[in-house]
Motif scaffolding. Structure first.
Motif, PDB file in Angstrom:
ATOM      1  N   ILE A 120     -12.658 -31.143 -22.028  1.00  0.00           N
ATOM      2  CA  ILE A 120     -12.503 -31.171 -20.574  1.00  0.00           C
ATOM      3  C   ILE A 120     -13.668 -31.940 -19.984  1.00  0.00           C
ATOM      4  CG2 ILE A 120     -12.317 -29.775 -18.493  1.00  0.00           C
ATOM      5  CD1 ILE A 120     -11.240 -27.520 -20.235  1.00  0.00           C
ATOM      6  N   GLN A 121     -13.368 -33.085 -19.418  1.00  0.00           N
ATOM      7  CA  GLN A 121     -14.411 -33.959 -18.897  1.00  0.00           C
ATOM      8  C   GLN A 121     -14.100 -34.348 -17.453  1.00  0.00           C
ATOM      9  OE1 GLN A 121     -17.096 -34.692 -20.662  1.00  0.00           O
ATOM     10  NE2 GLN A 121     -16.422 -33.782 -22.582  1.00  0.00           N
ATOM     11  N   MET A 122     -15.145 -34.627 -16.707  1.00  0.00           N
ATOM     12  CA  MET A 122     -14.929 -35.247 -15.408  1.00  0.00           C
ATOM     13  C   MET A 122     -14.446 -36.680 -15.621  1.00  0.00           C
ATOM     14  SD  MET A 122     -17.966 -34.143 -12.836  1.00  0.00           S
ATOM     15  CE  MET A 122     -19.183 -35.107 -13.700  1.00  0.00           C
ATOM     16  N   ASP A 123     -13.849 -37.219 -14.591  1.00  0.00           N
ATOM     17  CA  ASP A 123     -13.414 -38.605 -14.650  1.00  0.00           C
ATOM     18  C   ASP A 123     -14.652 -39.480 -14.456  1.00  0.00           C
ATOM     19  OD1 ASP A 123     -10.554 -40.293 -13.177  1.00  0.00           O
ATOM     20  OD2 ASP A 123     -11.972 -40.926 -14.694  1.00  0.00           O
ATOM     21  N   GLU A 124     -15.524 -39.538 -15.506  1.00  0.00           N
ATOM     22  CA  GLU A 124     -16.816 -40.207 -15.387  1.00  0.00           C
ATOM     23  C   GLU A 124     -16.670 -41.683 -15.037  1.00  0.00           C
ATOM     24  OE1 GLU A 124     -19.656 -39.024 -15.265  1.00  0.00           O
ATOM     25  OE2 GLU A 124     -19.568 -37.025 -16.127  1.00  0.00           O
ATOM     26  N   PHE A 125     -15.616 -42.306 -15.568  1.00  0.00           N
ATOM     27  CA  PHE A 125     -15.413 -43.728 -15.296  1.00  0.00           C
ATOM     28  C   PHE A 125     -15.250 -43.958 -13.802  1.00  0.00           C
ATOM     29  CE2 PHE A 125     -14.330 -48.014 -16.202  1.00  0.00           C
ATOM     30  CZ  PHE A 125     -13.274 -48.360 -15.383  1.00  0.00           C
ATOM     31  N   LYS A 126     -14.435 -43.100 -13.155  1.00  0.00           N
ATOM     32  CA  LYS A 126     -14.240 -43.232 -11.718  1.00  0.00           C
ATOM     33  C   LYS A 126     -15.528 -42.927 -10.962  1.00  0.00           C
ATOM     34  CE  LYS A 126     -11.674 -40.157  -9.512  1.00  0.00           C
ATOM     35  NZ  LYS A 126     -12.583 -39.533  -8.543  1.00  0.00           N
ATOM     36  N   GLY A 206       7.493 -45.594 -15.794  1.00  0.00           N
ATOM     37  CA  GLY A 206       6.615 -44.469 -15.558  1.00  0.00           C
ATOM     38  C   GLY A 206       5.266 -44.717 -16.201  1.00  0.00           C
ATOM     39  N   PHE A 207       4.347 -43.795 -16.000  1.00  0.00           N
ATOM     40  CA  PHE A 207       3.034 -43.913 -16.636  1.00  0.00           C
ATOM     41  C   PHE A 207       2.552 -42.521 -17.034  1.00  0.00           C
ATOM     42  CE2 PHE A 207       2.338 -43.288 -12.175  1.00  0.00           C
ATOM     43  CZ  PHE A 207       1.207 -42.498 -12.064  1.00  0.00           C
ATOM     44  N   SER A 208       1.789 -42.449 -18.091  1.00  0.00           N
ATOM     45  CA  SER A 208       1.351 -41.152 -18.624  1.00  0.00           C
ATOM     46  C   SER A 208      -0.123 -41.159 -19.007  1.00  0.00           C
ATOM     47  CB  SER A 208       2.203 -40.765 -19.839  1.00  0.00           C
ATOM     48  OG  SER A 208       2.144 -41.774 -20.833  1.00  0.00           O
ATOM     49  N   GLU A 209      -0.882 -42.107 -18.466  1.00  0.00           N
ATOM     50  CA  GLU A 209      -2.313 -42.133 -18.731  1.00  0.00           C
ATOM     51  C   GLU A 209      -2.998 -42.976 -17.655  1.00  0.00           C
ATOM     52  OE1 GLU A 209      -2.885 -43.894 -22.533  1.00  0.00           O
ATOM     53  OE2 GLU A 209      -2.127 -45.853 -21.944  1.00  0.00           O
ATOM     54  N   GLY A 210      -4.321 -42.850 -17.586  1.00  0.00           N
ATOM     55  CA  GLY A 210      -5.094 -43.680 -16.683  1.00  0.00           C
ATOM     56  C   GLY A 210      -4.915 -43.309 -15.219  1.00  0.00           C
ATOM     57  N   ARG A 211      -5.139 -44.291 -14.350  1.00  0.00           N
ATOM     58  CA  ARG A 211      -5.083 -44.104 -12.902  1.00  0.00           C
ATOM     59  C   ARG A 211      -4.230 -45.220 -12.289  1.00  0.00           C
ATOM     60  NH1 ARG A 211      -9.637 -42.387 -15.172  1.00  0.00           N
ATOM     61  NH2 ARG A 211      -9.838 -44.499 -15.971  1.00  0.00           N
ATOM     62  N   PHE A 288      -4.310 -39.481 -13.973  1.00  0.00           N
ATOM     63  CA  PHE A 288      -3.791 -38.625 -15.036  1.00  0.00           C
ATOM     64  C   PHE A 288      -4.900 -37.774 -15.650  1.00  0.00           C
ATOM     65  CE2 PHE A 288       0.671 -39.048 -15.903  1.00  0.00           C
ATOM     66  CZ  PHE A 288       0.906 -38.095 -16.887  1.00  0.00           C
ATOM     67  N   PRO A 289      -6.060 -38.375 -16.010  1.00  0.00           N
ATOM     68  CA  PRO A 289      -7.117 -37.529 -16.589  1.00  0.00           C
ATOM     69  C   PRO A 289      -7.694 -36.543 -15.598  1.00  0.00           C
ATOM     70  CG  PRO A 289      -7.912 -39.775 -16.243  1.00  0.00           C
ATOM     71  CD  PRO A 289      -6.421 -39.797 -16.036  1.00  0.00           C
ATOM     72  N   GLY A 290      -7.675 -36.877 -14.303  1.00  0.00           N
ATOM     73  CA  GLY A 290      -8.226 -35.975 -13.293  1.00  0.00           C
ATOM     74  C   GLY A 290      -7.228 -34.968 -12.768  1.00  0.00           C
ATOM     75  N   GLY A 291      -5.921 -35.153 -13.063  1.00  0.00           N
ATOM     76  CA  GLY A 291      -4.909 -34.234 -12.574  1.00  0.00           C
ATOM     77  C   GLY A 291      -4.745 -34.280 -11.069  1.00  0.00           C
ATOM     78  N   LEU A 292      -4.821 -35.479 -10.467  1.00  0.00           N
ATOM     79  CA  LEU A 292      -4.811 -35.613  -9.010  1.00  0.00           C
ATOM     80  C   LEU A 292      -3.616 -36.434  -8.529  1.00  0.00           C
ATOM     81  CD1 LEU A 292      -8.539 -36.516  -8.243  1.00  0.00           C
ATOM     82  CD2 LEU A 292      -7.459 -34.282  -8.076  1.00  0.00           C
ATOM     83  N   VAL A 293      -3.076 -36.031  -7.390  1.00  0.00           N
ATOM     84  CA  VAL A 293      -2.121 -36.846  -6.640  1.00  0.00           C
ATOM     85  C   VAL A 293      -2.625 -36.859  -5.203  1.00  0.00           C
ATOM     86  CG1 VAL A 293       0.247 -37.165  -5.871  1.00  0.00           C
ATOM     87  CG2 VAL A 293      -0.198 -36.186  -8.132  1.00  0.00           C
ATOM     88  N   CYS A 294      -3.066 -38.025  -4.727  1.00  0.00           N
ATOM     89  CA  CYS A 294      -3.678 -38.138  -3.402  1.00  0.00           C
ATOM     90  C   CYS A 294      -2.875 -39.098  -2.530  1.00  0.00           C
ATOM     91  CB  CYS A 294      -5.122 -38.640  -3.509  1.00  0.00           C
ATOM     92  SG  CYS A 294      -6.210 -37.542  -4.424  1.00  0.00           S
ATOM     93  N   PHE A 295      -2.682 -38.718  -1.273  1.00  0.00           N
ATOM     94  CA  PHE A 295      -1.987 -39.540  -0.297  1.00  0.00           C
ATOM     95  C   PHE A 295      -2.985 -39.940   0.789  1.00  0.00           C
ATOM     96  CE2 PHE A 295       1.133 -36.843  -2.292  1.00  0.00           C
ATOM     97  CZ  PHE A 295       2.229 -37.673  -2.486  1.00  0.00           C
ATOM     98  N   LEU A 296      -2.932 -41.225   1.206  1.00  0.00           N
ATOM     99  CA  LEU A 296      -3.897 -41.733   2.175  1.00  0.00           C
ATOM    100  C   LEU A 296      -3.210 -42.650   3.181  1.00  0.00           C
ATOM    101  CD1 LEU A 296      -5.198 -42.482  -1.012  1.00  0.00           C
ATOM    102  CD2 LEU A 296      -7.197 -42.044   0.382  1.00  0.00           C
ATOM    103  N   GLY A 297      -3.744 -42.666   4.400  1.00  0.00           N
ATOM    104  CA  GLY A 297      -3.373 -43.706   5.340  1.00  0.00           C
ATOM    105  C   GLY A 297      -4.125 -44.954   4.950  1.00  0.00           C
TER     106      GLY A 297
END
Length: 346
Positions: A120-126, A206-211, A288-297
C-alpha cells in the motif's frame, strides 16, 4: 497433535494481530508524509495551496479507506480464528477434531498476502509531480492556469465513444467524439452492449492501470451526466438500474437545471455550493493506484466532487449521458475535448 495445531493457530492469530498493528502504523506514516507535503507546498506558493492540496486530501482519504478495509479484514479473520481455537479447545478433550483445516490455512495465507503494508503506497509519482510543478509555477503564472491543470493535462486520454453501446436515441459522431440526443428512434443493430432504457454511451476502450483525465464540453446544456463505469453496468431492464451512479458499477456527476449532484451506489451527494455555476468544460480524473474518481470544472479547475473508491474491481470505461431535450433547452451535443489543451479561463 490437536494441542500442536491449537498452538499453531494461536501463533497465526498473533501474526494477523501484528499485521493489524503494522497497517495502523502505515496509516499514521502515510498521514505524516502527506502532512509534510502540505508544508513543502505552503513554502513554495501559498496562493495555489487550496486547489493543489485538494488532490492530496482526496488521496489521503482514499488511502485511509483502503487501510480501514484491510484492518477490518484482519479483524474478521482474528474473530474466526478465535472461534476455531475455542472449538478445538472443546474438541481436545473429546479427541474428535481433524488435525488440519486447509480452508483456514488458505484464508490466513491469503489475508496476510493481501494486507502486506508494503503493498500500500501513496501515489508518489503524482505527489512528486505536484511538488515539481508547484515549484515552477511562477514560470507560467501569467497564463492563469492552476498547477493542477498542468498536472492533469499530462494524463490526458484519447476517448472514443462506442456507437455500438449508444441508446438508439443518441447520434454518435463518426469520430466518436460527441453524442447528441434526437427524438427519433434510430434504426441501429440490437447488441448485448447497447443501452436500451437510458440515454447512455460508453467509450470503446477501458483502462485498468495508471491515471487518466478527460474533458467534455457542456456549454449551452441544461441536463447531462458524466462519469466512469465498469463494463458490468446494466444495459437492459429497469431504467433506474442503467442510470450512471445508481449502482455500484459507476460514478457520475449530474447537472440538471442549474443544480449539480454526484452519484455512486444509488447514493446522491447534493452539491449546493455549485448551484448556478456554469462551466464550459467538465473534467474527470481517475487514478487507479490512488482509487480516486474526481470531477472538476475544467475552466478554472474548480473541484466538484471526489469519490474515494479504495480498490477498483474491474476495468473502467468513460461514460456520458447528454440527457433528453428538457422542454427544448437541451439539444446541444456533449463533445469530448482535447484535454491536453486548456479551455478558455472564465
Amino acid at each position: 497433535m490437536l494441542l500442536n495445531y491449537q498452538q499453531h493457530l494461536q501463533r497465526q492469530r498473533d501474526v494477523v494481530t501484528y499485521r493489524m498493528k503494522k497497517l495502523a502504523a502505515k496509516q499514521v506514516e502515510i498521514a505524516e508524509k502527506i502532512r509534510k507535503k502540505y508544508e513543502e507546498m505552503k513554502r513554495v506558493l501559498d496562493e495555489d495551496l487550496r486547489i493543489t492540496l485538494t488532490q492530496l486530501d482526496t488521496e489521503h482519504e482514499a488511502t485511509e479507506k483502503l487501510m480501514e478495509q484491510r484492518i477490518e479484514e484482519c479483524y474478521h479473520l482474528t474473530q474466526e480464528l478465535d472461534q476455531e481455537l475455542s472449538n478445538i479447545s472443546a474438541q481436545v478433550t473429546k479427541q474428535e477434531a481433524d488435525i488440519q483445516n486447509p480452508q483456514t490455512e488458505k484464508r490466513i495465507s491469503d489475508t496476510l498476502m493481501l494486507t502486506d503494508p508494503d503493498l500500500i503506497q501513496m501515489d508518489e509519482f503524482k505527489n512528486k509531480q505536484l511538488l515539481s510543478l508547484t515549484i515552477n509555477l511562477l514560470l507560467f503564472i501569467r497564463s492563469q492556469v492552476p498547477v493542477t491543470k498542468k498536472l492533469f493535462q499530462s494524463y490526458a486520454a484519447d476517448v472514443v465513444l462506442d456507437a455500438e453501446t449508444a441508446h438508439p436515441k443518441l447520434i454518435i459522431s463518426p469520430k466518436g467524439d460527441s453524442a447528441t440526443y434526437t427524438d427519433t428512434w434510430q434504426d441501429v443493430p440490437e447488441t448485448p452492449s447497447r443501452f436500451e432504457t437510458t440515454l447512455n454511451v460508453v467509450s470503446q476502450q477501458g483502462f485498468s492501470e495508471g491515471r487518466q483525465y478527460w474533458e467534455v464540453e457542456v456549454s449551452g446544456k441544461t441536463y447531462w451526466e458524466l462519469g466512469l463505469t465498469y463494463p458490468s453496468i446494466p444495459r437492459k431492464g429497469r431504467e433506474e438500474d442503467s442510470w450512471l451512479g445508481r449502482g455500484k458499477e459507476s460514478w457520475c456527476v449530474e447537472y440538471f437545471n442549474g443544480d449539480y449532484t454526484a452519484w455512486h451506489g444509488g447514493v446522491q451527494h447534493e452539491l449546493p455550493l455549485l448551484a448556478g455555476r456554469q462551466f464550459t468544460r467538465i473534467g474527470v480524473f481517475c487514478s487507479f493506484p490512488g482509487g480516486l474518481v474526481c470531477f472538476l470544472g475544467a475552466d478554472t479547475m474548480t473541484p466538484l466532487h471526489c469519490f474515494c473508491a479504495g480498490n477498483f474491481a474491474d476495468a473502467l470505461h468513460q461514460a456520458l449521458c447528454p440527457g433528453h431535450d428538457n422542454e427544448g433547452t437541451n439539444w446541444k451535443s456533449l463533445k469530448i475535448c482535447d484535454a491536453s489543451r486548456s479551455a478558455p479561463v472564465l
